[in-house]
Design an enzyme around this catalytic site. Structure first.
Site, short mmCIF file in Angstrom:
data_model
loop_
_atom_site.label_atom_id
_atom_site.label_comp_id
_atom_site.label_asym_id
_atom_site.label_seq_id
_atom_site.Cartn_x
_atom_site.Cartn_y
_atom_site.Cartn_z
CE LYS A 180 -2.39 3.48 1.65
NZ LYS A 180 -1.74 4.85 1.86
CB CYS A 194 10.76 7.68 12.23
SG CYS A 194 11.79 6.45 11.57
#
Length: 502
Positions: A176, A284
């Site tokens: 996805k 991150c």
């Protein structure tokens, strides 16, 4: 780039979606619409899963060495198309050229590591584990995996962290892709086909959370690998794990550096700058907080401001740019709102990145390097991830106080210490909560044959991505115990309840 309607990639070909819902794709350097990505229908997502399931028997029975050879071809094509892919990342994500190229190089690195699958999938064996009994452990592929990808690394995460190891182990995958930055993933999927990856082994869709639920609920999907926010990651982990799936969720962070008084200030500031403002802070592993000993804090902050003012803000594909735009408008506004909130909460804004305008790119989503001083733990900007080029300075009196401040944060992807003192460096490594630790290293991400090992609310799961953890995640163990009867054994008519196990 023309504003075309993109297709999705399933069973080895591009397919036009039947959806009436599309995501608007925007070049963050200019603010111009570049295309539209489909919100694939539920049936189309199920079709991608079905294609991956149908491809699994043939691909999983392909010898590991043959799978590795196909991935060598992928690696060569990534090199051949390096400039094209770098431009795609720069145009859709906003990374400056060197960062965008690094994104693609990390996809290449993950592919190279996956070519080692014949040795890394090797099991274990013991002859005479019990007298006359031989035991062998194999590692076997599991089936269809789904990868759920964020906007910030269009090449590295789907095609460095996820797909190469997944399919090297003999699984198939439905990716996805990030709905706002899907072009790079779709193009690399095409290169996988060119390299010889069979149809259906890699499938790429763009869709909404509703269709992601379909992926999570499908009994044909055996595992989920996710990168994104902590609230979403926790929900995916809970839902997928409760359905009996293998799952890993790599989530957000609030990485801190402890800067001690003995550190070389100019070099340390340069390391902090690179980590805090690289990729516009949208990673991150960005170093978003510095916990600085009070005795050097004034000098250190002054050096940070001096170096930050020297960063050239500019469009991603200008090779002289050092700081590119925020990836999309909604998040651009969120970063500005976070800066406003930091001011309202009482932090001292010593460098303001708001209202930055790049000549010729006035509609781009640019935020300049931003530095707050005197940030405390009760301030939102000191506690929560901003995901932008915003650096917070927290002042402490000692090593012990600094370590306590860092460990009080709920996130623990990475943590860093800058010091020339070996004792404090060792104490820091032992007692920090961070899963990836740097000693005078601003971005403590190890090379991919080690795991990307976040802790606390930065990770949900048992096995991390990359390294040997990845091969364990994408396979399951099968132990086979064998015994061959000699002449005496063939005559026996009684067998112990614990036959061969004691």
């Amino acid at each position: 780039m023309s504003a075309e309607k993109l297709k999705y990639f399933v069973n080895g070909e591009y397919v036009e979606s039947k959806t009436d819902k599309y995501y608007t794709l925007v070049n963050p350097s200019t603010g111009e619409t570049t295309g539209y990505a489909p919100c694939c229908t539920n049936d189309e997502v199920l079709g991608a899963i079905a294609a991956a399931k149908a491809a699994f028997p043939g691909w999983s029975s392909t010898p590991a060495i043959k799978r590795a050879q196909v991935l060598y071809n992928v690696r060569d094509l990534l090199i051949k198309h390096m400039d094209e892919l770098t431009m795609l990342v720069a145009e859709e994500n906003g990374k400056v050229w060197s960062e965008a190229e690094g994104d693609v190089l990390k996809a290449k690195e993950g592919t190279e590591l996956a070519t080692q699958v014949p040795s890394l999938m090797m099991g274990e064996s013991v002859m005479d584990a019990s007298r006359g009994f031989d035991t062998v452990k194999y590692r076997e592929p599991m089936g269809v995996f789904a990868g759920i990808v964020p906007v910030n690394f269009p090449a590295m995460i789907p095609f460095g962290w996820m797909a190469p190891t997944c399919i090297a182990c003999g699984n198939t995958m439905v990716l996805k892709a990030a709905s706002l930055t899907p072009r790079t993933a779709l193009r690399i999927a095409e290169l996988y086909k060119e390299a010889g990856v069979p149809d259906g082994v890699i499938n790429v869709v763009t869709c909404s959370r509703n269709e992601i639920n379909t992926i999570l609920e499908s009994p044909d999907v055996k595992g989920i690998t996710f990168v994104g926010s902590t609230p979403v990651g926790k929900l995916i982990y809970e839902k997928a794990a409760s359905a009996g799936k293998r799952v890993q969720c790599l989530c957000q962070a609030k990485n801190h550096a402890l800067v001690l008084a003995d550190t070389p200030i100019e070099r340390t500031a340069a390391g902090v700058m690179n980590s805090a403002f690289g990729c516009a802070g949208q990673r991150c592993m960005a170093l978003s907080c510095c916990v600085v000993e009070e005795s050097i804090a004034d000098k250190f902050v002054a050096e940070l401001v001096k170096q930050a003012k020297g960063l050239k803000l500019g469009p991603a594909y200008d090779k002289t740019s050092k700081l590119g735009p925020i990836t999309y408008e909604k998040h651009y506004k969120e970063v500005l709102a976070d800066i406003d909130k930091g001011v309202a909460e009482g932090a001292e804004l010593v460098l303001d990145g708001r209202n930055c305008v790049v000549e010729g790119y006035e509609n781009g989503f640019f935020v300049g390097p931003t530095i707050f001083d005197h940030v405390t733990e009760d301030m939102t900007i000191g506690r929560d991830e901003v995901f932008g080029p915003v650096l917070c300075i927290k002042r402490v009196k000692s090593f012990e106080e600094g370590l306590a401040v860092m460990n009080s944060n709920p996130y623990a992807n990475g943590s860093v210490i800058f010091t020339q003192n070996g004792y404090y460096a060792r104490e820091f490594v032992r007692h920090t909560d961070g899963g990836m630790v740097g000693v005078n290293v601003g971005i403590p991400v190890p090379i991919g044959f080690f795991p990307f090992s976040g802790h606390k609310d930065s990770f949900f799961g048992d096995l991390h991505c990359l390294g040997k953890d990845a091969y364990r995640f994408f396979t399951e163990s099968k132990c086979v115990t064998t015994r061959w009867f000699d002449e005496e054994e063939m005559k026996k008519t009684e067998v112990s309840t614990w036959d061969g196990t004691i």
